[in-house]
Write a protein that holds these residues in place. Sequence first.
Motif, PDB file in Angstrom:
ATOM      1  N   UNK B  91       0.829  -1.200   0.000  1.00  0.00           N
ATOM      2  CA  UNK B  91       0.000   0.000   0.000  1.00  0.00           C
ATOM      3  C   UNK B  91       0.865   1.252   0.000  1.00  0.00           C
ATOM      4  N   UNK B  92       0.374   2.312   0.668  1.00  0.00           N
ATOM      5  CA  UNK B  92       1.115   3.578   0.670  1.00  0.00           C
ATOM      6  C   UNK B  92       1.695   3.861   2.054  1.00  0.00           C
ATOM      7  N   UNK B  93       1.958   2.791   2.814  1.00  0.00           N
ATOM      8  CA  UNK B  93       2.451   2.950   4.189  1.00  0.00           C
ATOM      9  C   UNK B  93       3.762   3.702   4.300  1.00  0.00           C
ATOM     10  N   UNK B  97       3.830  12.550   3.085  1.00  0.00           N
ATOM     11  CA  UNK B  97       2.736  13.413   2.649  1.00  0.00           C
ATOM     12  C   UNK B  97       3.078  14.080   1.315  1.00  0.00           C
ATOM     13  N   UNK B  98       4.374  14.403   1.147  1.00  0.00           N
ATOM     14  CA  UNK B  98       4.789  15.041  -0.114  1.00  0.00           C
ATOM     15  C   UNK B  98       4.547  14.094  -1.292  1.00  0.00           C
ATOM     16  N   UNK B  99       4.820  12.796  -1.072  1.00  0.00           N
ATOM     17  CA  UNK B  99       4.618  11.820  -2.154  1.00  0.00           C
ATOM     18  C   UNK B  99       3.140  11.695  -2.488  1.00  0.00           C
ATOM     19  N   UNK B 124      -7.971  15.900  -9.735  1.00  0.00           N
ATOM     20  CA  UNK B 124      -7.401  15.999  -8.384  1.00  0.00           C
ATOM     21  C   UNK B 124      -6.293  17.056  -8.298  1.00  0.00           C
ATOM     22  N   UNK B 125      -5.743  17.434  -9.451  1.00  0.00           N
ATOM     23  CA  UNK B 125      -4.727  18.476  -9.441  1.00  0.00           C
ATOM     24  C   UNK B 125      -5.304  19.788  -8.904  1.00  0.00           C
ATOM     25  N   UNK B 126      -6.644  19.908  -8.923  1.00  0.00           N
ATOM     26  CA  UNK B 126      -7.305  21.118  -8.409  1.00  0.00           C
ATOM     27  C   UNK B 126      -7.545  21.072  -6.899  1.00  0.00           C
ATOM     28  N   UNK B 127      -7.239  19.942  -6.255  1.00  0.00           N
ATOM     29  CA  UNK B 127      -7.497  19.822  -4.820  1.00  0.00           C
ATOM     30  C   UNK B 127      -6.454  20.620  -4.036  1.00  0.00           C
ATOM     31  N   UNK B 128      -6.921  21.399  -3.082  1.00  0.00           N
ATOM     32  CA  UNK B 128      -6.016  22.258  -2.313  1.00  0.00           C
ATOM     33  C   UNK B 128      -5.113  21.431  -1.394  1.00  0.00           C
ATOM     34  N   UNK B 129      -3.941  21.993  -1.087  1.00  0.00           N
ATOM     35  CA  UNK B 129      -2.958  21.293  -0.248  1.00  0.00           C
ATOM     36  C   UNK B 129      -3.563  20.849   1.075  1.00  0.00           C
ATOM     37  N   UNK B 130      -4.349  21.720   1.709  1.00  0.00           N
ATOM     38  CA  UNK B 130      -4.874  21.359   3.038  1.00  0.00           C
ATOM     39  C   UNK B 130      -5.862  20.197   2.935  1.00  0.00           C
ATOM     40  N   UNK B 131      -6.528  20.075   1.802  1.00  0.00           N
ATOM     41  CA  UNK B 131      -7.438  18.936   1.617  1.00  0.00           C
ATOM     42  C   UNK B 131      -6.642  17.654   1.333  1.00  0.00           C
ATOM     43  N   UNK B 132      -5.563  17.777   0.568  1.00  0.00           N
ATOM     44  CA  UNK B 132      -4.680  16.621   0.364  1.00  0.00           C
ATOM     45  C   UNK B 132      -4.146  16.136   1.716  1.00  0.00           C
ATOM     46  N   UNK B 133      -3.801  17.099   2.575  1.00  0.00           N
ATOM     47  CA  UNK B 133      -3.259  16.759   3.898  1.00  0.00           C
ATOM     48  C   UNK B 133      -4.282  15.959   4.698  1.00  0.00           C
ATOM     49  N   UNK B 134      -5.537  16.400   4.666  1.00  0.00           N
ATOM     50  CA  UNK B 134      -6.590  15.698   5.418  1.00  0.00           C
ATOM     51  C   UNK B 134      -6.847  14.312   4.826  1.00  0.00           C
ATOM     52  N   UNK B 135      -6.855  14.207   3.497  1.00  0.00           N
ATOM     53  CA  UNK B 135      -7.039  12.902   2.851  1.00  0.00           C
ATOM     54  C   UNK B 135      -5.912  11.955   3.237  1.00  0.00           C
ATOM     55  N   UNK B 136      -4.694  12.480   3.235  1.00  0.00           N
ATOM     56  CA  UNK B 136      -3.528  11.672   3.622  1.00  0.00           C
ATOM     57  C   UNK B 136      -3.693  11.173   5.054  1.00  0.00           C
ATOM     58  N   UNK B 137      -4.103  12.098   5.952  1.00  0.00           N
ATOM     59  CA  UNK B 137      -4.282  11.721   7.361  1.00  0.00           C
ATOM     60  C   UNK B 137      -5.346  10.626   7.486  1.00  0.00           C
TER      61      UNK B 137
END
Lengths: 165, 446
Positions: B91-93, B97-99, B124-137
Amino acid sequence: MMTLKVNGRDHQIDAEPDTPLLYVLRDDLKLNAAKYGCGLGQCGSCTVIVDGKAVLSCVTPMVLLEGKQVTTLEGLGTASAPAPIQRAFMEEQAAQCGYCIAGMMMRAQALLQRNPKPIDEQIRAELAPHLCRCGTHMRILRAVHRAARLMDTAELSAVDKRSAP
Amino acid sequence: MIAGVLVALLLGGVGTSFAIAWRPAIATIDPPQPQSFAPGLVKRGRVLAALGNCNDCHTVRGGRNFAGGLPVPTPFGTVYSSNITPDVETGIGRWSEAAFQRAMKLGVDREGRHLYPTFPYDHFTNVRDEDDRALYAYLMTRGPVHAPARDNELAFPLNQRIVVAGWKFLFLHPGTYRADPTKSAEWNRGAYLVEGLAHCGACHTPRNALGAERLNAIFAGGDVDHWQAYAINAQSPSPVPWDADALYAYLRDGFHPDHGTARGPMAGVVRNLSVVPADDVRAIASYMADVFGAPSAERRERGEAALAQAKSPAAAAADSAGGAIYAAACAPCHESSQAPPYGGINLVLSSAISSSDPRNLANIVLAGVRPVEGELSPIMPGFAASMNDAEVAALLVYLRSRFSKQPAWSDLDNIVAEARRTQTASLDTRTDARNASSDTAQRAKP
């Protein structure tokens, strides 16, 4: 008047084209194995076989049955000479209240006719539209496997008899 | 001499494309502890994952959530979705977050390999950084599932991921999405979601020969899983024009009395939208109502006429084979004026019947609408076992002529046969069960 073929016999039926097959089977022909459960095609207890396919008879109007062959549980075997599917369900004691079982047997029969050796997940997928409140699901699964074996040996012994001198 | 120039040009070209195409690996990390993420962030990520419909492609039916492995048939071959659980091996373990953010923004995996655009990073390139951060979390706090990736089935040269770099050069435009200050905050929130994470266009916009969304036909209708994703702009086939309130109810509850139920591949979308904040669904509805546009006077009249007809249905005329089937098999529910599940909408309101593409109607007639466990879901019995292809085709001819003002469909025989093949695959157990079940789980998104 229309002709309805049930269990190999022709019946002259006087019914409206939108009358569900289930009503004709139970009320006119007194074939009571197929059960009225929900009347919405959602529980499976009314299942019969039409031209080899499992069909929900409560939502199948007579207009769709012209020239087609209907098989009900009564057409498979009798109490004294049960068909393999019926024997298997009895031997596995797969019925508790039994209300859903006739429908389960009919769909299992249709499955075994086109796939004589189904694996567990195929039986589960096939019987998914059937509801059972009692909870004999594991016995039903075993019964379908047993029926598959019974049909297999029945065919073998038939071959043996034919090839016997 | 000329050959030499050509070779030089070719080498130069290869060199340039290599410079564009090459992406470095991002170093692995030790899997972050779940408790290292703020609970609020994880919760926000869960909402965003639902808005992004992530589980729909990244979960095999009956399989573990986000473990991937779903076959996605495309015109170019079959691509399998990846495991996005935090498993360290499969998986992505070990993704930082940068990756993760680079994958969302540029469609590149941690090791620097180009991802196929089946993963809709053009949105998804339009998704804001803070939303990517939450998705990652959110994803990194799910249970890890060991599920190795399945090999894609793509022919040469498409099995060379470097080819994707060329596709991106043409069709991936990072940073082009901008808020419109002249519009309301709600509209902008909706636009941000629809064009980004919710990636509505991935199904509802038709694609060009290279599998990219056609910018001159945005939301004009597309294909997914042997279903038509309806046009959701001014070309919508809906007899009653959509407005923001109807869109909200439909997206939130999966049903609107003037439009019917959301089923087929849309079922998973409305399931996810039923658990996100109501404001986000309102925002999507508000933006999409603008995309549909205000209906013309003629369109509005047609809608009102359909609603009036639905309220006082004429007796079904059994003057044809299809009409007789309709009167006996369909009308008892669809003209019962009862609420679901005992009755269905009057078919004069059906988008499937008014659409130029008969596949959705054929699918529904054959397979019906199966109840979903644990959900208040619509139901309809399927008629695959009790109607043969000729009967289904006759029924479709009748429905089209009685309930739409559109020209008759052509090629119905083939369409019905094909619908039977695709929609009853789960019941067809003549082949190996594993193949059968994966076939039904297939997605037709490029």
